[in-house]
Design a protein around this motif. Structure first.
Motif, mmCIF file in Angstrom:
data_model
loop_
_atom_site.group_PDB
_atom_site.id
_atom_site.type_symbol
_atom_site.label_atom_id
_atom_site.label_comp_id
_atom_site.label_asym_id
_atom_site.label_seq_id
_atom_site.Cartn_x
_atom_site.Cartn_y
_atom_site.Cartn_z
ATOM 1 N N CYS A 475 0.728 -1.153 0.000
ATOM 2 C CA CYS A 475 0.061 0.010 0.028
ATOM 3 C C CYS A 475 0.739 1.237 -0.087
ATOM 4 N N ASN A 476 2.269 1.158 0.057
ATOM 5 C CA ASN A 476 2.895 2.398 0.309
ATOM 6 C C ASN A 476 4.236 2.229 -0.531
ATOM 7 N N PRO A 477 4.073 2.091 -1.896
ATOM 8 C CA PRO A 477 5.165 1.940 -2.820
ATOM 9 C C PRO A 477 6.509 3.238 -2.475
ATOM 10 N N PRO A 478 6.104 4.589 -2.371
ATOM 11 C CA PRO A 478 7.036 5.400 -2.065
ATOM 12 C C PRO A 478 8.107 4.872 -0.722
ATOM 13 N N LEU A 479 7.397 4.616 0.176
ATOM 14 C CA LEU A 479 8.043 4.197 1.479
ATOM 15 C C LEU A 479 8.893 2.827 1.448
ATOM 16 N N ARG A 480 8.198 1.824 0.627
ATOM 17 C CA ARG A 480 8.794 0.434 0.216
ATOM 18 C C ARG A 480 10.016 0.766 -0.358
ATOM 19 N N THR A 481 10.097 1.594 -1.624
ATOM 20 C CA THR A 481 11.204 1.806 -2.081
ATOM 21 C C THR A 481 12.348 2.395 -1.304
ATOM 22 N N LEU A 482 11.933 3.404 -0.524
ATOM 23 C CA LEU A 482 13.445 3.890 0.310
ATOM 24 C C LEU A 482 13.681 2.841 1.181
ATOM 25 N N GLU A 512 14.995 14.006 4.572
ATOM 26 C CA GLU A 512 14.348 14.430 3.439
ATOM 27 C C GLU A 512 13.623 13.354 2.616
ATOM 28 N N ARG A 513 14.367 12.042 2.381
ATOM 29 C CA ARG A 513 13.616 11.042 1.274
ATOM 30 C C ARG A 513 12.299 10.622 2.125
ATOM 31 N N PHE A 514 12.345 10.345 3.371
ATOM 32 C CA PHE A 514 11.347 9.934 4.163
ATOM 33 C C PHE A 514 9.974 10.794 3.878
ATOM 34 N N ALA A 515 10.262 12.130 4.250
ATOM 35 C CA ALA A 515 9.437 13.318 4.009
ATOM 36 C C ALA A 515 8.979 13.386 2.665
ATOM 37 N N ALA A 516 9.739 13.209 1.624
ATOM 38 C CA ALA A 516 9.241 13.279 0.138
ATOM 39 C C ALA A 516 8.502 11.996 -0.103
ATOM 40 N N ALA A 517 8.691 10.929 0.580
ATOM 41 C CA ALA A 517 7.750 9.855 0.558
ATOM 42 C C ALA A 517 6.257 9.917 1.004
ATOM 43 N N LYS A 518 6.328 10.544 2.044
ATOM 44 C CA LYS A 518 5.216 10.741 2.651
ATOM 45 C C LYS A 518 4.149 11.899 2.042
ATOM 46 N N ARG A 519 4.856 12.753 1.237
ATOM 47 C CA ARG A 519 4.257 13.878 0.713
ATOM 48 C C ARG A 519 3.811 13.313 -0.579
ATOM 49 N N ASN A 521 2.485 10.147 -0.983
ATOM 50 C CA ASN A 521 1.175 9.656 -0.603
ATOM 51 C C ASN A 521 0.168 10.668 -0.442
ATOM 52 N N LYS A 522 0.557 11.901 0.238
ATOM 53 C CA LYS A 522 -0.498 12.750 0.429
ATOM 54 C C LYS A 522 -1.059 13.655 -0.762
ATOM 55 N N ARG A 523 -0.145 13.876 -1.596
ATOM 56 C CA ARG A 523 -0.541 14.209 -2.975
ATOM 57 C C ARG A 523 -1.471 13.364 -3.565
ATOM 58 N N ARG A 524 -1.202 12.017 -3.598
ATOM 59 C CA ARG A 524 -2.106 11.158 -4.329
ATOM 60 C C ARG A 524 -3.486 11.114 -3.553
ATOM 61 N N LEU A 525 -3.407 11.082 -2.275
ATOM 62 C CA LEU A 525 -4.795 11.295 -1.494
ATOM 63 C C LEU A 525 -5.533 12.459 -1.626
ATOM 64 N N SER A 526 -4.713 13.545 -1.641
ATOM 65 C CA SER A 526 -5.539 14.741 -2.018
ATOM 66 C C SER A 526 -6.233 14.829 -3.330
ATOM 67 N N ASP A 527 -5.830 14.120 -4.284
ATOM 68 C CA ASP A 527 -6.274 13.884 -5.832
ATOM 69 C C ASP A 527 -7.526 13.195 -5.602
ATOM 70 N N PHE A 528 -7.384 12.112 -4.692
ATOM 71 C CA PHE A 528 -8.488 11.394 -4.610
ATOM 72 C C PHE A 528 -9.537 11.991 -3.750
ATOM 73 N N ILE A 529 -9.437 12.551 -2.720
ATOM 74 C CA ILE A 529 -10.172 13.490 -1.983
ATOM 75 C C ILE A 529 -11.223 14.142 -2.791
ATOM 76 N N ALA A 530 -10.512 14.963 -3.730
ATOM 77 C CA ALA A 530 -10.980 16.051 -4.767
ATOM 78 C C ALA A 530 -11.884 15.326 -5.684
ATOM 79 N N ARG A 531 -11.655 14.079 -5.987
ATOM 80 C CA ARG A 531 -12.434 13.600 -6.888
ATOM 81 C C ARG A 531 -13.753 12.949 -6.114
ATOM 82 N N ARG A 532 -13.436 12.416 -5.014
ATOM 83 C CA ARG A 532 -14.810 11.610 -4.299
ATOM 84 C C ARG A 532 -15.497 12.825 -3.532
#
Length: 810
Positions: A475-482, A512-519, A521-532
Motif C-alpha cells: 500500500c505504500n510504494p514510496p516508503l517501500r522503495t526507500l 528528506e527522502r522519508f518526508a518526500a515519500a510521505k508527501r 502519498n499525501k498528494r495522491r490522497l489529495s487528488d482522490f479526496i478532490a474526486r470523491r
C-alpha cells in the motif's frame, strides 16, 4: 489433475512477462469470450486475475501434498468476517509477479494500476475483526502453517455507504455482480444444515434431531498465497442455497411468488453481514447465520479428519479450531452433537475431545457485546443444542466441584432465560486469548473474572498484528522503495528487521527522502479526496486521520467536538500561526445504531460550515469520504501524519489501525487503551501523544461520574455544546443534535467530557511538534522503525506456540 498437466503449463514466475501476457490474452478470449479490440478495462482485469490465479494453483496443490506428508496439526480459523479487500494486487505481490504483471499489461497498452483499482472490494467484513482475520490468513500462509479459514460468502456484505445531506444512507453491495475469479466452487463439498424441528431421545447420550427445514451450505474456495508463493492456504466460504431451487407445483397453480419463497428464504442466510437485530426476525436470522457457517465448517473439518484418521481420540492432536469472537461459539455444542449423535460417543468423551480442539479469541470487554440469545429463541432454532448447552453447564459445574470449587450463576452458559455465548465459548475452550497485554489482563479481571479464577491457566495474551505485505510493502510504494534501498528486503518477512532504520532518523538526507515519500502519498490522497468529496486540500497540511467503524466508545464525537473548539479559537485569533490541518474521518455506522448515525451527521454538518468559511484561508478542512473500506484505508494510512486512537481507556481491546498508521510513519494521539500501551512502550513516550484517563482512573471515576462538573469547568467544551444545541451547525433544525448533547450532559458513559480538555491540550502539543519539521520526521521514522513487533507473523507464531500446538514450516 496429474503433475504433468500442471507443471507442463508454462509459469510466468519462471518464464517471464511475455508468458504472462500470453496467458492474459488467452483468458481474455477463452475464459471471458472477449476480442482484444473490444475489451474494456474490467475485461482485462478479469483476464489478468485469472492468469494470476493460474500461478497460485501449482503451489496450492503442492502445499496440500506437503500437509499430508508432514501429518501435523492443522488449524481451522472460524470467523464471521474476512475483510480481505482486493485480491488481485495482493496475490500478484505475494507471488513476486508485480514487475512482470506491470510489464505484461504495458505491452498490451493497459495501465496496471488502473487495472487493479478496477477490482471491487470483497464485501466480506466490516472492521477490525474481519481485517485481523485477513491478516492472519496472509501470515499463516507466509510462515507455512497448515490452515483453513472458514466464513460466509455474503452476497452483499455489510452495505455500501452514501451520504444524503450528511445523513448516512445504506445500499446493498454488489461485489458479486461481476465474476469473483479467484474462487473455486466445490459442489462436492456441499453440506446440509438444519433448523428447528424436534428431538427424539436415542440410546445412551444420543438423540435424533429431525430438523423442520434444511438449507445447503455450498463451498467456495479462495487460495491465499503467502509471501513469495511458497505456501498457499485456503479460505472456504459458505453460501446458503435451498434444497430445492424452485417449487414447480406451486408455480403451476399460479402461486408464482410462493414458488420461489423457499429459495429466497434459504439464500437470505448468506445475503448480508450483520442483519439488523433490533427485531425478533433480525435476531433469529443472525443466529441462523452463525450456526450455518459453524455447522458446515465443523462437518467439513470432521470429514477431512476422518478421511485420514480413524481414531476420533486423535482429533485434539491433529485439529486446532479458533473461534474469532463469540459468533462461532455454538461450535462447542455442535461438535459434541456430531460426536455423540452421529458417531456414537458418550457425552463426556465428546466434551473432552471438543474442549481439546476449541480455542476462543475475545475481542471486547463490553458485556453487551458478548452475544446473548434468549433461551426460547435458541430452543426454537436449535432444539438439540439447547439441551447440550445445559449438559455443558452441568459438566462444567461438576468438574469445578471435583476440584473443591463451586460456581455462581454468573459463569453459567444459561442463566435468567439467556444463553450467554461468551461464557459458553470460555467453558468449551482449551485456551482463551486476549488481543493486547492490557486487554488480556482486563479480561481476567472483569468480564471473565470468576471463570479465570476457576481456570487460571486458560487465558493467554496474543497481541494483534498486521501483515507487512499489504500494510506497508503493497500500500505504500514510496516508503517501500526507500526501505528497500536503505536496508534491503528482510523486513518483508521479518518486520522487526525495520529496527535497522532507526539510526537513519538522525540522517538529514534520509529524513528528506522519508518526508518526500510521505508527501507523495499525501498528494495522491489529495487528488482522490478532490474526486470523491469535491474538497480541495493542501498536501502540505497535517493530515489528521480517524478511520474505524462508528461507535461511541471509539469517540469520533470527541474528535469533532475538539475540531469545533479549534475552529472557534481560529476564528477568535485569525492572525495566529495556526497549523494547517485536514481532519479526515472514515467509517460506517450499523444501520440500527442511531447515535452513531447522528454523530456522522454532526461531522458532516460541521464540515459544511468549516469548509466554506473563507476566513480560515483553508487552514482547517474536514473530509468524510463515503464508503470506507480496505481500499480506502490503503490510500489514507500511508498519507496520514497523525493517527487518532482516542477510545475510552479500557474499551478498545487492541486495535490494528493504530499499528498500521505507526508502521507507515504516522504519530499517534491516543489514550492508554488497547495496543496503544504497547505502541507507546516501543516507539517511546517522546514519539507519541498520550492523553486522558487511564483504565484505573476510568474505573475509579465510574461510580460517581458527573459530566456536568467537567462541562462547567471547561469553557471551551461549554461553548461547543452550546453552539451545537442552538443550531450553529444545523440552522435548518436547531434541535437536531439534542440527543447527543443531552447524553453528554447527563450520562456520558464514554467519558468524553472528562477527557475533553486533556485531548484539546494534547492536540496543541501536536501543533507545536509539527512546527519543527525535522523533529516530526525523526519521530515518524522511529515509529516505522520500532513498529516491527506488530507483525501478524509474530502474532501467528505466538498462536501456534501458545494455543494451537502447531508447527509452521517456515
Amino acid at each position: 489433475m496429474d503433475d504433468f498437466s500442471i507443471t507442463d503449463f508454462a509459469s510466468a514466475r519462471t518464464a517471464g512477462a511475455d508468458a504472462l501476457r500470453k496467458r492474459i490474452e488467452h483468458h481474455l478470449v477463452f475464459s471471458f469470450g472477449k476480442d482484444r479490440n473490444a475489451a474494456q478495462l474490467t475485461d482485462w482485469r478479469l483476464a489478468l486475475s485469472r492468469a494470476i490465479r493460474d500461478e497460485v494453483v501449482v503451489p496450492w496443490f503442492e502445499t496440500t501434498r506437503r500437509v499430508y506428508r508432514q501429518d501435523g496439526k492443522r488449524v481451522y480459523y472460524l470467523s464471521l468476517e474476512f475483510l480481505i479487500g482486493r485480491l488481485l494486487h495482493d496475490a500478484t505481490v505475494n507471488l513476486g509477479l508485480e514487475d512482470k504483471a506491470r510489464a505484461a499489461m504495458e505491452s498490451i497498452g493497459i495501465d496496471y494500476d488502473r487495472v487493479v483499482l478496477d477490482e471491487p472490494d470483497a464485501a466480506l467484513g466490516n472492521g477490525g475483526l474481519g481485517r485481523l482475520a485477513a491478516c492472519f490468513m496472509d501470515s499463516m500462509a507466509s510462515i507455512g502453517l497448515p490452515a483453513y479459514g472458514y466464513g460466509i460468502r455474503y452476497d452483499h456484505g455489510l452495505f455500501r455507504q452514501g451520504f444524503d445531506h450528511g445523513w448516512q444512507t445504506e445500499e446493498a453491495e454488489d461485489w458479486l455482480a461481476q465474476s469473483h475469479v479467484f474462487e473455486f466452487e466445490r459442489a462436492e463439498a456441499a453440506i446440509p444444515v438444519g433448523y428447528g424441528g424436534e428431538v427424539v431421545p436415542g440410546s445412551g447420550d444420543s438423540a435424533r434431531w429431525n430438523p423442520a427445514e434444511t438449507v445447503i451450505a455450498a463451498a467456495y474456495d479462495t487460495p491465499i498465497p503467502g509471501w513469495q508463493g511458497k505456501w498457499v492456504n485456503t479460505l472456504r466460504l459458505w453460501a446458503a442455497q435451498p434444497t430445492r431451487a424452485f417449487e414447480l407445483s406451486a408455480f403451476n397453480r399460479g402461486e408464482h411468488v410462493a414458488a420461489a419463497t423457499p429459495a429466497i428464504l434459504a439464500r437470505t442466510i448468506s445475503r448480508v453481514l450483520y442483519p439488523d437485530d433490533s427485531t425478533p426476525q433480525g435476531r433469529e436470522l443472525r443466529l441462523r447465520q452463525e450456526y450455518f457457517f459453524t455447522a458446515a465448517s465443523l462437518r467439513d473439518i470432521l470429514r477431512r479428519f476422518e478421511k485420514q484418521y480413524g481414531d476420533l481420540s486423535l482429533l485434539p492432536h491433529k485439529v486446532a479450531i479458533q473461534l474469532n469472537d463469540t459468533h462461532p461459539a455454538i461450535a462447542g455444542p455442535e461438535l459434541i452433537r456430531l460426536l455423540v449423535d452421529e458417531r456414537g460417543l458418550s457425552f463426556d468423551a465428546a466434551y473432552d475431545i471438543a474442549s481439546g480442539c476449541l480455542n476462543y479469541t475475545n475481542h471486547t470487554l463490553m458485556p453487551e457485546a458478548l452475544e446473548r440469545w434468549s433461551y426460547d429463541l435458541m430452543r426454537h432454532v436449535l432444539p438439540r443444542h439447547i439441551g447440550l448447552i445445559e449438559r455443558i453447564d452441568e459438566r462444567h459445574a461438576s468438574d469445578c466441584a471435583a476440584k473443591g470449587r463451586t460456581i455462581s450463576a454468573d459463569v453459567r452458559a444459561i442463566d435468567h432465560g439467556e444463553v450467554r455465548m461468551g461464557n459458553l465459548a470460555f467453558i468449551m475452550a482449551r485456551r482463551v486469548n486476549g488481543v493486547s497485554a492490557l486487554h488480556t489482563e482486563l479480561v481476567k479481571q472483569t468480564v471473565f473474572g470468576e471463570l479465570n479464577d476457576l481456570h487460571p491457566d486458560r487465558v493467554v495474551n496474543e497481541t494483534n498484528g498486521v501483515t507487512p505485505r499489504r500494510w506497508l510493502y503493497s500500500c505504500n510504494p514510496p516508503l517501500r522503495t526507500l526501505l528497500l534501498d536503505t536496508i534491503g528486503d528482510r523486513w518483508i518477512s521479518d518486520l522487526e528487521a525495520l529496527e535497522a532504520v532507526a539510526p537513519y532518523a538522525d540522517d538529514a538526507a534520509f529524513r528528506e527522502r522519508f518526508a518526500a515519500a510521505k508527501r507523495d502519498n499525501k498528494r495522491r490522497l489529495s487528488d482522490f479526496i478532490a474526486r470523491r468529496s469535491g474538497v480541495a486540500i493542501d498536501p502540505d497540511a497535517m493530515f489528521d486521520v480517524q478511520i474505524k467503524r462508528l461507535h461511541e466508545y471509539k469517540r469520533q464525537l470527541l474528535n469533532i467536538l475538539e475540531t469545533v473548539a479549534l475552529y472557534n479559537e481560529m476564528k477568535r485569533n485569525p492572525a495566529a500561526d495556526w497549523t494547517p490541518r485536514v481532519k479526515m474521518f472514515g467509517g460506517k455506522a450499523a444501520p440500527g445504531y442511531q447515535m452513531a448515525k447522528l454523530i456522522i451527521k454532526l461531522i458532516n454538518d460541521v464540515a459544511a460550515v468549516v469548509n466554506t468559511d473563507e476566513s480560515l484561508d483553508g487552514r482547517l478542512r474536514i473530509v468524510f469520504p463515503a464508503n470506507y473500506n480496505v481500499s480506502m484505508a490503503e490510500r489514507l494510512i500511508p498519507a496520514a501524519n497523525l493517527s487518532e486512537q482516542i477510545s475510552t481507556a479500557g474499551m478498545e481491546a487492541s486495535g490494528t489501525g493504530n499499528m498500521k498508521f505507526a508502521l507507515n510513519g504516522a504519530l499517534t494521539i491516543g489514550t492508554l487503551d488497547g495496543a496503544n500501551v504497547e505502541i507507546a512502550e516501543r516507539v517511546g513516550p517522546e514519539n507519541i501523544f498520550i492523553f486522558g484517563l487511564n483504565t484505573g482512573e476510568v474505573a475509579a471515576l465510574r461510580g460517581h461520574y458527573n459530566p456536568g462538573e467537567f462541562i462547567e469547568n471547561s469553557p471551551r467544551l461549554r461553548e461547543v455544546l452550546g453552539q451545537i444545541e442552538t443550531g450553529a451547525f444545523s440552522p435548518d433544525d436547531p434541535g437536531r443534535f439534542h440527543q447527543l448533547t443531552d447524553n453528554l450532559r447527563h450520562q456520558d458513559w464514554f467519558m468524553l467530557c472528562a477527557d475533553f480538555d486533556a485531548y484539546f491540550d494534547a492536540q496543541r502539543r501536536v501543533d507545536a511538534a509539527w512546527k519543527d519539521p525535522a523533529a516530526w520526521v525523526r519521530s515518524a521514522i522511529l515509529n516505522t522503525a520500532r513498529s516491527g513487533w506488530f507483525s501478524s507473523d509474530r502474532t501467528i507464531r505466538g498462536y501456534a506456540r501458545d494455543i494451537w500446538g502447531a508447527d509452521p514450516s517456515a
